[in-house]
Write a protein that holds these residues in place. Structure first.
Motif, PDB file in Angstrom:
ATOM      1  N   PHE A  94       5.354   3.536  17.988  1.00 37.77           N
ATOM      2  CA  PHE A  94       6.364   3.347  16.941  1.00 37.77           C
ATOM      3  C   PHE A  94       5.844   2.684  15.667  1.00 37.77           C
ATOM      4  N   LYS A  95       4.637   2.159  15.678  1.00 40.82           N
ATOM      5  CA  LYS A  95       4.093   1.547  14.474  1.00 40.82           C
ATOM      6  C   LYS A  95       2.994   2.422  13.897  1.00 40.82           C
ATOM      7  N   LYS A  96       2.837   2.366  12.590  1.00 45.12           N
ATOM      8  CA  LYS A  96       1.827   3.201  11.943  1.00 45.12           C
ATOM      9  C   LYS A  96       0.426   2.661  12.215  1.00 45.12           C
ATOM     10  N   LYS A  97      -0.536   3.563  12.226  1.00 49.53           N
ATOM     11  CA  LYS A  97      -1.925   3.178  12.426  1.00 49.53           C
ATOM     12  C   LYS A  97      -2.433   2.433  11.188  1.00 49.53           C
ATOM     13  N   SER A  98      -3.363   1.524  11.409  1.00 50.37           N
ATOM     14  CA  SER A  98      -3.849   0.683  10.328  1.00 50.37           C
ATOM     15  C   SER A  98      -5.371   0.643  10.309  1.00 50.37           C
ATOM     16  N   HIS A  99      -5.914   0.259   9.176  1.00 52.34           N
ATOM     17  CA  HIS A  99      -7.356   0.112   9.024  1.00 52.34           C
ATOM     18  C   HIS A  99      -7.816  -1.155   9.733  1.00 52.34           C
ATOM     19  N   ILE A 100      -9.058  -1.152  10.196  1.00 51.14           N
ATOM     20  CA  ILE A 100      -9.584  -2.272  10.967  1.00 51.14           C
ATOM     21  C   ILE A 100      -9.626  -3.561  10.148  1.00 51.14           C
TER      22      ILE A 100
END
Length: 221
Positions: A50-56
């Motif tokens: 349910f949450k968007k993917k993010s950069h490291i």
């Protein structure tokens, strides 16, 4: 219903099922911290689906609330140990949303907590909401260093700040991070301003402190 079972027998059957179920729940709560594992599972599912993917290198935020199960003996604010426990959930969210844990496991590696330090600046009152902001601040070939800040949403005051060293086993961290920061994993990659952070001064001093402690232990001090 089986005609051979009388109403009295069926009532007793329901009673034994209910007692057995309740006894099982009590046993598992006594022998395992079910609330911890249930919360961790919810965090994983929520971050994955349910949450968007993010950069490291993104600074990710999760929300929490101080409940009666979190307070100290004064029953007014969160006890010291709960801060580190809450960081577990924030880190699980970070690992899933950035793909860090999957990248480590795909290479046959594993990760564990190596060390941590926390500074308490102001207590978190009972029933108050707080945010935990988590980010990677540095890494080397074997470790990932993360910073976690407990922030009150109203005034953005940092109530506590923690630095944690995540020990990564059987895999080169530099290789993992290089892959996560690549153009394929994150559009723009290094061209978008994403590069390995410089080591912060406070982290450098903390790493030196840990080295001194390790040397003392090796020397039997």
């Amino acid at each position: 219903m089986d005609p051979r079972i009388t109403p009295v027998d069926s009532s007793m059957l329901y009673y034994y099922v209910a007692v057995g179920t309740l006894s099982s729940l009590v046993f598992f709560y006594w022998s395992l911290d079910l609330h911890y594992f249930l919360r961790l599972g919810i965090v994983y599912v929520n971050a994955r689906l349910f949450k968007k993917k993010s950069h490291i290198l993104d600074n990710l935020k999760v929300a929490g609330i101080c409940l009666t199960t979190d307070v100290d003996h004064l029953l007014t604010h969160m006890n010291n140990a709960r801060f580190l426990r809450e960081i577990d959930f924030a880190r699980a969210d970070f690992y899933q949303r950035t793909g860090l844990y999957g990248a480590i496991r795909s290479k046959g590696g594993s990760v564990c907590q190596g060390s941590s330090t926390i500074r308490y600046r102001k207590f978190i009152p009972l029933f108050s909401i707080y945010h935990i902001q988590s980010k990677v601040i540095y890494w080397d070939s074997s470790n990932i260093y993360m910073e976690h800040r407990f922030i009150s949403p109203g005034d953005e005051f940092v109530r506590a700040i923690a630095i944690c060293k995540q020990r990564v086993l059987n895999v080169d961290v530099e290789d993992i991070m290089r892959n996560l920061m690549s153009t394929e994993k994150c559009p723009g990659g290094p061209e978008a301003g994403h590069s390995k952070p410089e080591i912060p001064l406070d982290l450098l001093r903390w790493m030196e402190c840990n080295e001194i402690s390790s040397a003392n232990l090796r020397n039997g001090c």
